[in-house]
Motif scaffolding. Structure first.
Motif, mmCIF file in Angstrom:
data_model
loop_
_atom_site.group_PDB
_atom_site.id
_atom_site.type_symbol
_atom_site.label_atom_id
_atom_site.label_comp_id
_atom_site.label_asym_id
_atom_site.label_seq_id
_atom_site.Cartn_x
_atom_site.Cartn_y
_atom_site.Cartn_z
ATOM 1 N N ALA A 1 15.733 20.655 83.659
ATOM 2 C CA ALA A 1 16.887 20.580 84.559
ATOM 3 C C ALA A 1 16.714 21.601 85.681
ATOM 4 O O ALA A 1 16.914 22.799 85.479
ATOM 5 C CB ALA A 1 18.176 20.830 83.793
ATOM 6 N N ASN B 1 20.817 20.666 88.794
ATOM 7 C CA ASN B 1 20.810 19.898 87.547
ATOM 8 C C ASN B 1 20.953 20.801 86.325
ATOM 9 O O ASN B 1 21.366 20.354 85.256
ATOM 10 C CB ASN B 1 19.523 19.083 87.425
ATOM 11 N N HIS C 1 21.413 17.377 80.771
ATOM 12 C CA HIS C 1 20.786 16.640 81.881
ATOM 13 C C HIS C 1 19.625 15.800 81.371
ATOM 14 O O HIS C 1 18.806 16.260 80.560
ATOM 15 C CB HIS C 1 20.286 17.633 82.928
#
Length: 368
Positions: free
Chosen positions: A199, A203, A209
């Motif tokens: 991530a 993110n 994620h």
């Protein structure tokens, strides 16, 4: 790993709880009790463990060779059913043959398909039903020394993967590309990949994620949470990486997180409540002003499944016992900006938590 002692203990727990039998479909509980990694499909596979009789494993006829090759037949009686037969009727016959009363309470594996459970309930209308976790959690929640060694080996294996992650985080590569490389590294010393989270940048503020197509860039921070399965037991570890220099704010938050995780591990002593570990982490993060940005529980048990009992969360008053093993993984997440998480697998001891992962918690900085 499965042995007759586990089935014997299951029958003991059934007796303690006053249940007539345990019914277990494909999944971790079946592997734990018999060693058989059955396929979950529309054809019923079911382990029947009566309180006062030997266990039977009911499988479709075409699956009998797989069941036999797993070694399960050394522990249980194998019973097969043909394509034209009703396996639910076979389960009813097995229970009756084992002396299980029609009004008995039957403990059903928590993840058995509803299509099977509903048919079982119609076929056994006088029985009472309860979650099988009431039985299997008692079996699995405290690890034996042998299990701890397998978990320790799995933790060391995933540590070796993390040791190579920094070299993969090159600007211009995508999260997916990095994830594929990590998968190959995991499989060098695991039997399978359990999950991979890469991530990057904003993110990182999404705890789960799904590794995707975002391109890594200079200045990104990256959350890498990875795990696999090795000899039937799971690994799981999260570390944080930075591609080039990062902000003072990020470094300050990461130090808060490091102290919080340390406090959680220290609090994970035998005799403490599961929620005490959560509170130890959360108090430090809250005092630093990030309390609203710690959005999940502090940890989950781990063993033959990545997520199992005990769960380290507010309100869980379960007393930790020596040998209980779980993640300690506080996090801080700032939506649209960055996130971070530090995770180790820890086992409870009278002196506090013992980490099975041994890699440094410091932010790993790689060249931009």
């Amino acid at each position: 790993m499965a042995d007759s002692a586990r089935l014997h203990r299951a029958r003991e727990v059934l007796g303690e709880l006053g249940f007539g039998a345990l019914l277990v479909g494909p999944g971790a509980d079946l592997r734990y009790l018999t060693g058989y990694n059955a396929l979950a499909m529309e054809r019923l596979t079911l382990l029947v463990v009566p309180q006062a009789d030997d266990a039977s494993l009911l499988v479709p006829e075409l699956e009998a060779p797989r069941a036999a090759s797993s070694g399960a037949t050394e522990l249980v009686e194998l019973r097969t059913w043909k394509e034209h037969e009703d396996p639910i009727a076979n389960v009813r016959d097995v229970l009756a043959g084992a002396g299980v009363e029609r009004e008995a309470t039957l403990a059903v594996q928590d993840q058995l398909w509803s299509s099977f459970l509903l048919r079982l309930q119609m076929a056994l209308p006088e029985a009472s039903w309860t979650e099988g976790g009431e039985v299997t959690t008692r079996l699995r929640i405290v690890k034996t020394e042998e299990e701890l060694e397998l978990l320790r080996a799995a933790a060391q294996a995933i540590d070796r993967v993390h040791a190579q992650v920094g070299a993969l985080l090159t600007p211009g590569r995508t999260e997916d590309e990095v994830g594929r490389d990590i998968a190959e590294l995991i499989l060098e010393d695991h039997d399978e990949v359990a999950f991979i989270i890469v991530a990057s940048g904003p993110n990182g503020a999404s705890p789960h994620h799904e590794t995707g197509g975002r391109t890594l860039a200079s200045g990104d921070t990256v959350v890498v949470d990875i795990g696999g399965v090795r000899q039937g037991y799971c690994s799981d570890s999260t570390r944080n990486y930075a591609i080039g220099p990062v902000s003072a704010e990020y470094l300050e938050a990461h130090e808060v997180l490091r102290r919080a995780q340390e406090a959680g591990v220290t609090a994970a002593r035998s005799g403490a409540a599961a929620e005490d570990v959560d509170r130890a982490c959360r108090d430090i993060i809250t005092e630093a002003g990030y309390g609203e940005r710690f959005v999940h529980r502090t940890g989950h048990g781990i063993g033959v499944e990545v997520h199992e009992q005990p769960y380290l969360v507010e309100g869980n008053e379960v007393t930790l016992e020596t040998g209980m093993t779980f993640s300690v993984e506080p996090g801080i997440y700032l939506p649209g900006r960055f996130g971070m998480r530090i995770e180790d697998i820890v086992t409870a001891t009278p002196q506090g938590g013992e980490r099975l992962n041994t890699r440094s918690h410091e932010l790993v900085e790689v060249s931009a």
